[in-house]
Every structure is written in structure tokens, then in C-alpha cells.
Scaffold this active site. Structure first.
Site, PDB file in Angstrom:
ATOM      1  N   SER A 105       1.014  -0.952   0.500  1.00 37.39           N
ATOM      2  CA  SER A 105       0.377  -0.050  -0.087  1.00 37.39           C
ATOM      3  C   SER A 105       0.986   1.223  -0.257  1.00 37.39           C
ATOM      4  O   SER A 105       1.457   1.587  -0.872  1.00 37.39           O
ATOM      5  CB  SER A 105      -0.743  -0.247   0.538  1.00 37.39           C
ATOM      6  OG  SER A 105      -2.066   1.110   0.867  1.00 37.39           O
TER       7      SER A 105
ATOM      8  N   ASP B   3      -9.500  -4.456  -5.755  1.00 39.02           N
ATOM      9  CA  ASP B   3      -9.004  -3.065  -5.277  1.00 39.02           C
ATOM     10  C   ASP B   3      -9.360  -2.044  -5.565  1.00 39.02           C
ATOM     11  O   ASP B   3      -9.141  -1.874  -6.510  1.00 39.02           O
ATOM     12  CB  ASP B   3      -7.307  -3.666  -5.122  1.00 39.02           C
ATOM     13  CG  ASP B   3      -7.242  -2.607  -3.965  1.00 39.02           C
ATOM     14  OD1 ASP B   3      -7.550  -1.748  -3.037  1.00 39.02           O
ATOM     15  OD2 ASP B   3      -5.694  -2.745  -3.550  1.00 39.02           O
TER      16      ASP B   3
ATOM     17  N   HIS C 274      -8.019  -4.929  -1.458  1.00 42.12           N
ATOM     18  CA  HIS C 274      -6.274  -4.545  -0.979  1.00 42.12           C
ATOM     19  C   HIS C 274      -5.340  -5.118   0.851  1.00 42.12           C
ATOM     20  O   HIS C 274      -4.594  -4.948   0.590  1.00 42.12           O
ATOM     21  CB  HIS C 274      -6.752  -2.603  -0.099  1.00 42.12           C
ATOM     22  CG  HIS C 274      -5.738  -2.175   0.127  1.00 42.12           C
ATOM     23  ND1 HIS C 274      -5.016  -1.509  -1.575  1.00 42.12           N
ATOM     24  CD2 HIS C 274      -4.591  -0.811   0.984  1.00 42.12           C
ATOM     25  CE1 HIS C 274      -4.299  -0.750  -1.066  1.00 42.12           C
ATOM     26  NE2 HIS C 274      -3.987  -0.711   0.128  1.00 42.12           N
TER      27      HIS C 274
END
Length: 691
Positions: A226, A396, A422
Site C-alpha cells: 500500500s 481493490d 487491499h
């Protein structure tokens, strides 16, 4: 000071803004009031939340929660990274890195396999030499998110240690392990005056330099999750020397310029003026009261609230993460960061550009044409020389892979796991099966700082080999399950570098990996009102040809995919599937090419007296399976499948038949009513028709 969002919001958004201020004020009042309460009253609040939660849950859910409690409680209650690793038998080191601007960052090291604790690793000429891997967490997280799993084999750092790597895990300034500076106190606004720019300018390069100095290695491999990927994108783009120190950059759930939030009002609000977050949360740490709520709420209730928040903001269902894993990991999910770093993200979302922080406050009455005189610097990500391997989820909402690839070097490799969201890249049930091999292949292929073309070719070759093997095993398992009338669905197989993707997905919206769960997952599915995985395929199945496949959230054609719908009355009536001819290892007998009408009639349960029937022997059918590496192991299942295929279809009987036109190229199998179930199945091949 002018109101930064004046004139940019519609009435509904102003109502949402006022409501947000009221909720933030209420939360602040509750927090202050809670801090003044004695511990006995806090325990009372905890007990009340537990009783309320139990009142709303069914007896089955209560029993499942009790079974999960023993598994996740020790992970949930672990105090820090070292304790989490010790629970699995690993020894962790703690180090402190001083950045150029005076922040002290806590980083962690896992260098020893179990039993190697007395060995010296990367410490001098007589020590064991190991390749170095550096992992970095995402937004509002710390290094604990990598190791707070309920199964050791699903923790990527532990898997890397067992493969012989010297594993280091970093932390951003301001979080649980880096809340210290030689210049400012954490109670001042100056301490929290940082954004992604400072992460890229100081935290990442200073941490990497420290690790290489300690280990004596010339370079390392970087794995980010991320925001940890965004920090690497930014840092590699502005530090040319850093590209010589990083062998490969593996980006899990990569983030660069997200499209926005799923909730329309919140998305419009922050896009209209990211500065509004300063008005809501101040200029220091954001969401600092999360730890307070965690301490007074019953853990299952706290988990439900986190799930609701993720669904509200990002439309994540978190169905690939088991409930016990959530109970264990969600208490380790949050860590401190600055409000400014979150504002930076919303500036990026608003401008749709991966740029540096914009310090200018947009005045409401100045013409937009004045923007041509100023321009915020963008991170020059196309200048990155380090090989980049992206592994992203097809579900995602924060990943726009097309926009991302446009801003990255042309040699960037992207791999998709279709049903992943995610957080699945950290905690999914099958993360070790679907994600880790991508990581291992990249680490084994890109080993030096030269970044040669041979390394790229080696990686593509390795990925193709694993892809072909996975597809072959998936096809054989699927055929074996059909032959046995199996009620177990295959797990998703994702291929790399633009290869074909093969999936089996439940039409209810959940991926079949949930259906493949055992033990704990089966109990959770039943306790939460779902269908037991062992019963999902007991009902009649039906697969129709309807053109290119689509995801529920966005259009995206897939090349091979079978769907498992819920049983309906219409599914009792079989529909023929007519697919264009293709090459196949199971060849169509010469004399049967005129049997299309007969096959269609047979699928509909009718006779076609004017069309000759061509018998097909089992030997001819078995010929396509003879050279399979697992043919011997599945001989009984394959023979059963052949018996089913070659049984003549007669009107009014329970026989089965195979449509060879739909089987060409592995495109499909049509099964009539049989002793396994009254089912019709079509497994489409690439470029095939829609279901």
C-alpha cells in the site's frame, strides 16, 4: 483565514460536513470523558459492549466466537513486534535509525531460522551471508501487520526467513515505533508536520542505508504494501543512487494515484478541499482516539466496526479474511501518523497526479486560470531504474492499474489476483498460495544491482513455468472433481505477465477460495448464516454461454472462468452450449463432425433420427490424458470421467453425453443428468463465450 471549501460544495455535501463536525465533536467529548473514568468503569463499559454484542448474535455465532477466541486472543494481546515473533519461535532484533532531519525510527530484523539464534548473520567475514529483504507497511500501520497472523506459514517475513533471507521491517516516523525526534516533542505540531515527501526524502533512503551498512551487503530487495509502495515509488524516483541499492521493488497492493473513495459524499468533500481534514482532526496525529475505542469495546464488536468503516469508505467486503484473523489482526491495524500525510493523499486523489505536497491554500475567489503560473512538482517515477513487479487485486478499489502503468517504466511487470482486495495481501486465508510465489520468483530472478535484461527474461521464464504448472494442475483437479461428482471447488489461479487467468467463482459474489476452507472457515461460514463449503455444489449446476464475462464492480473480460450459481427451478432444464471449434488435446473423432445437431438435440433431451451417431471409444478419449504428469495419480478419477462421457444419451434416461464441439481447446464439458447430480457444466476457455 478564508474557508477553504467555500463555493466548491453542493447543499448535500454541506450537510455532510456539518454532520462530520458534530460527530467529531461528540467523539472528542466521549474520549475526554472516558480518559477521566476509573479503570473499573472502563471494565464496565467493556462488559456492556460484550453483552450487547452477544444479544445481537445467534447461538451458532457465539459458539464459533468461543472457538476462535483461543486462536486469536494471544495474537491480539501481544504487546509488540518482538512478542509476536516470539509466539512463533522467532527471535527479533530492534534497531534505531536516525534520519537526516532528526527523527528516530524503530526498525526490526529477523535474521535467524529457528535454531540459528547463536549464528552470526551478515556480521563480518566469518558470518553467514544472506540476501537482505526490506519490508515496509502501509498508511496508519506499523511493522506488526506483517506478523500478526494466526498461521505461521501465512506470514511473509517468516516464510522469507525460512528461505534463507535476512529480513528487515521498517516503520514510518510518528508511528508506534518511531514517535521520537531529537528536535521536537510529539506533543507539538512541528513534530507532526510531515507528509509522504518526508517519508521519501528521509525515512526510506536512511533506513536502507543503515541496513546495508549493518549487513555489509551492496544491495537489498524492497517489498512494500500500500503506502509502503508509494513511498518507494517516490524515493526511487528522486534518489538515483537508491536505484543502485535496491535489486528489485515488489509492490503488493500498489498505491500511486487512487481514483477516490467509494462513498460519494465523503469523496466529493475531500476532493473539493483536502484542507478540510485539518479542520476536522487538527494538525497533529489523525484518529488518535482509535486506541481508546479498542480498549473499551468488545473485540468482535470492534472488528464489526472496522469492517463497516472499510465498507463505507472503500467498498471492501473483507470476505477473503477469516473472522479469527480479523480478531487477531485488527487490534494491530492502526498506528499513528500525521493528518498532513492523509491530506497529501487527498491532494493526489483530487489532482489525479502523484505529486509532492501542495503547501498553497487555494483561495476561493481566485480564478482557476492562475494555476498556469504555479505547478506542484510531480514525482518522476518514469526515471526509476530498479525492476518493478506489481501484484495487485482485481477487486481493490484503490488500484487503477492502467493509470499506474502509464507513469512507470515500460519494463514494469504487473500481476493480478482477480478476487483480492487491499488487505487480502496481508491476511487472506490463501495469501501464502496466491501471493508468496510471485514474491519468491521476483527475489530469485533479480539478484543484483545491475538490472540486466537477462534478469527480466529469467523472471518471465520462471513465472511462465509456474503459470503453466498451475493451470495444468487446476485443469486436472477440475476434471477429477467432475468425474467424482466432487463438491470442492478449485482455488483461484492467477498467472503473470499478461498470461491467461483461470478462476472458479461463486455467483453469490464470493470467490471459491472461501468455499475451499476447512475447519475454522467452515464453522464461520455456517455461524454467519452462509452455506457450508461442503454443501455448495450439492445443488444442480448450470452454465450458459452468454459472451464476455464481467466483474460485479467493473467490466473486465476474463479468458476462462466457471460460475457456481445458486440452484433455481430453471436450472433443472439443461441449455446447450455451442462454442466455436478450437484445437484441443482431446481430439474430435473424424466421423463425429456431423453430429452437432444430434448433440444439441441430446442436450435438450430429444432424438435426432436423421443424424448418424459415431461411437467414441474410451481409448480415444483417454489419449489426451496419457501424457499428463499426473495421469497415473488420477487414473481412477479419469476413468470414471471417461465412463460418464461415453455413456450414450437416450431420451428419458439418466445418461450423460459430452459435446465435443464445446470441448475443443478445453473450452467446455456439457454433462446431462447423471448419477452425480442433474447438472450441466461448461468450463470456458480463453476468448470464450459469456456465462
Amino acid at each position: 483565514m478564508p474557508v477553504p471549501f467555500l463555493g466548491r460544495l453542493n447543499p448535500a455535501e454541506y450537510v455532510a460536513l456539518v454532520g462530520s463536525f458534530l460527530l467529531v465533536g461528540l467523539e472528542a467529548f466521549i474520549r475526554i470523558f472516558t480518559l477521566a473514568l476509573p479503570p473499573s468503569l472502563l471494565q464496565l463499559c467493556y462488559g456492556i459492549s460484550r453483552r450487547l454484542f452477544n444479544r445481537w448474535t445467534s447461538p451458532a455465532q457465539k459458539r464459533a466466537e468461543q472457538r476462535r477466541k483461543s486462536v486469536s486472543a494471544s495474537i491480539r494481546d501481544a504487546s509488540d513486534f518482538v512478542d509476536l515473533c516470539a509466539m512463533f519461535g522467532y527471535t527479533a532484533e530492534e534497531h534505531v535509525v536516525r534520519t537526516e532531519d532528526g527523527y528516530l525510527l524503530g526498525i526490526h530484523r529477523l535474521a535467524w531460522r529457528k535454531g540459528e539464534e547463536e549464528q552470526r548473520v551478515n556480521r563480518g567475514p566469518n558470518s553467514i551471508k544472506k540476501k537482505v529483504v526490506y519490508l515496509h507497511h502501509g498508511l496508519l500501520m506499523n511493522s506488526e501487520v506483517w506478523v500478526c497472523l494466526t498461521d505461521e506459514q501465512r506470514a511473509l517475513p517468516f516464510a522469507l526467513v525460512e528461505k534463507g533471507f535476512d529480513v528487515w521491517l521498517g516503520n514510518n516516523r510518528g508511528n508506534k515505533y518511531s514517535k521520537k525526534s531529537i528536535r521536537y516533542s510529539p506533543t507539538t505540531t512541528e513534530f507532526w508536520n510531515f507528509s509522504i515527501d518526508q517519508f521519501a526524502l528521509h525515512d526510506i533512503p536512511n533506513s536502507i542505508s543503515y541496513i546495508l551498512e549493518i549487513t555489509g551487503q551492496p544491495s537489498l530487495s524492497y517489498i512494500g504494501f500500500s503506502q509502503g509502495t508509494a513511498q518507494a515509488f517516490a524515493s526511487l524516483s528522486i534518489h538515483p543512487k537508491l536505484n543502485e541499492q535496491v535489486n528489485v521493488f515488489i509492490a503488493l497492493a500498489p498505491a500511486m494515484s487512487p481514483a477516490g473513495l467509494s462513498n460519494g459524499i465523503v469523496d466529493a468533500l475531500v476532493k473539493a478541499s483536502p484542507q478540510v481534514l485539518f479542520l476536522l482532526f487538527g494538525r497533529r496525529s489523525i484518529l488518535s482516539s482509535a486506541t481508546m475505542w479498542q480498549s473499551i469495546l468488545y473485540p468482535p464488536l470492534f472488528t464489526k466496526l472496522i469492517d463497516l468503516g472499510l465498507s463505507f469508505l472503500f467498498n471492501w467486503r473483507t470476505q477473503n479474511i477469516s473472522t479469527s484473523q480479523k480478531l487477531a489482526a485488527y487490534p494491530h491495524l492502526y498506528s499513528f501518523t500525521s493528518t498532513k500525510s492523509v491530506v497529501h493523499w487527498f491532494q493526489i486523489i483530487r489532482t489525479k497526479s502523484f505529486q509532492m505536497y501542495d503547501d498553497d491554500v487555494h483561495r476561493p475567489l481566485i480564478s482557476a486560470t492562475n494555476n498556469k503560473y504555479t505547478k506542484v512538482a510531480r514525482y518522476p517515477t518514469r526515471n526509476i531504474k530498479t525492476p518493478i513487479v506489481l501484484v495487485y487485486g482485481g477487486s481493490d478499489s484503490l488500484v487503477d492499474i492502467k493509470a499506474m502503468l502509464k507513469e512507470l517504466p515500460s519494463q514494469t511487470v504487473a500481476n493480478e489476483i482477480p478476487h483480492y482486495e487491499h488487505l487480502d495481501f496481508l491476511w487472506a486465508r490463501d495469501v501464502d498460495k496466491l501471493v508468496f510465489q510471485h514474491v519468491f520468483d521476483a527475489l530469485e530472478s533479480f539478484t543484483g544491482a545491475e538490472h540486466t535484461r537477462e534478469e527480466y527474461e529469467r523472471y518471465r521464464t520462471v513465472r511462465k513455468q509456474h503459470t503453466d504448472l498451475a493451470k495444468m494442475e487446476s485443469g486436472l483437479r477440475r476434471g477429477s472433481h467432475l468425474a467424482r461428482g466432487s463438491d470442492v471447488a478449485d482455488s483461484d489461479v492467477s498467472t503473470a505477465v499478461g498470461e491467461e487467468m483461470v478462476r472458479v467463482v461463486d455467483l453469490s459474489g464470493s470467490s471459491n477460495e472461501e468455499a475451499a476452507g476447512t475447519g475454522e472457515e467452515m464453522e464461520e461460514a455456517q455461524s454467519e448464516g452462509g452455506v457450508s463449503p461442503t454443501k455448495r455444489l450439492e445443488s444442480p449446476l448450470k452454465f450458459e454461454s452468454r459472451g464476455p464475462l464481467q466483474f460485479q464492480d467493473r467490466e473486465r473480460p476474463l479468458s476462462r472462468e466457471s460460475h457456481i450459481p445458486s440452484p433455481t427451478i430453471q436450472q433443472q432444464q439443461l441449455q446447450p452450449s455451442i462454442l466455436p471449434p478450437r484445437t484441443s488435446r482431446i481430439a474430435r473423432p473424424r466421423g463425429s463432425k456431423g453430429n452437432l445437431a444430434a448433440e444439441m438435440a441430446a442436450s435438450a433431451g430429444e432424438d435426432c433420427p436423421n443424424t448418424p451417431q459415431t461411437p467414441v471409444s474410451k481409448a480415444e478419449m483417454m489419449d489426451g490424458f496419457a501424457d499428463s504428469p499426473t495421469a497415473a495419480g488420477s487414473n481412477a478419477a479419469t476413468t470414471g470421467m471417461m465412463n460418464m462421457m461415453t455413456t450414450p444419451k437416450r431420451r428419458g434416461t439418466g445418461g450423460s453425453h459430452m459435446s465435443f464441439d464445446s470441448m475443443r481447446g478445453g473450452r467446455g464439458i456439457s454433462l446431462g443428468a447423471s448419477k452425480f447430480s442433474d447438472a450441466a457444466v461448461v468450463l470456458d476457455g480463453e476468448g470464450g463465450a459469456e456465462h
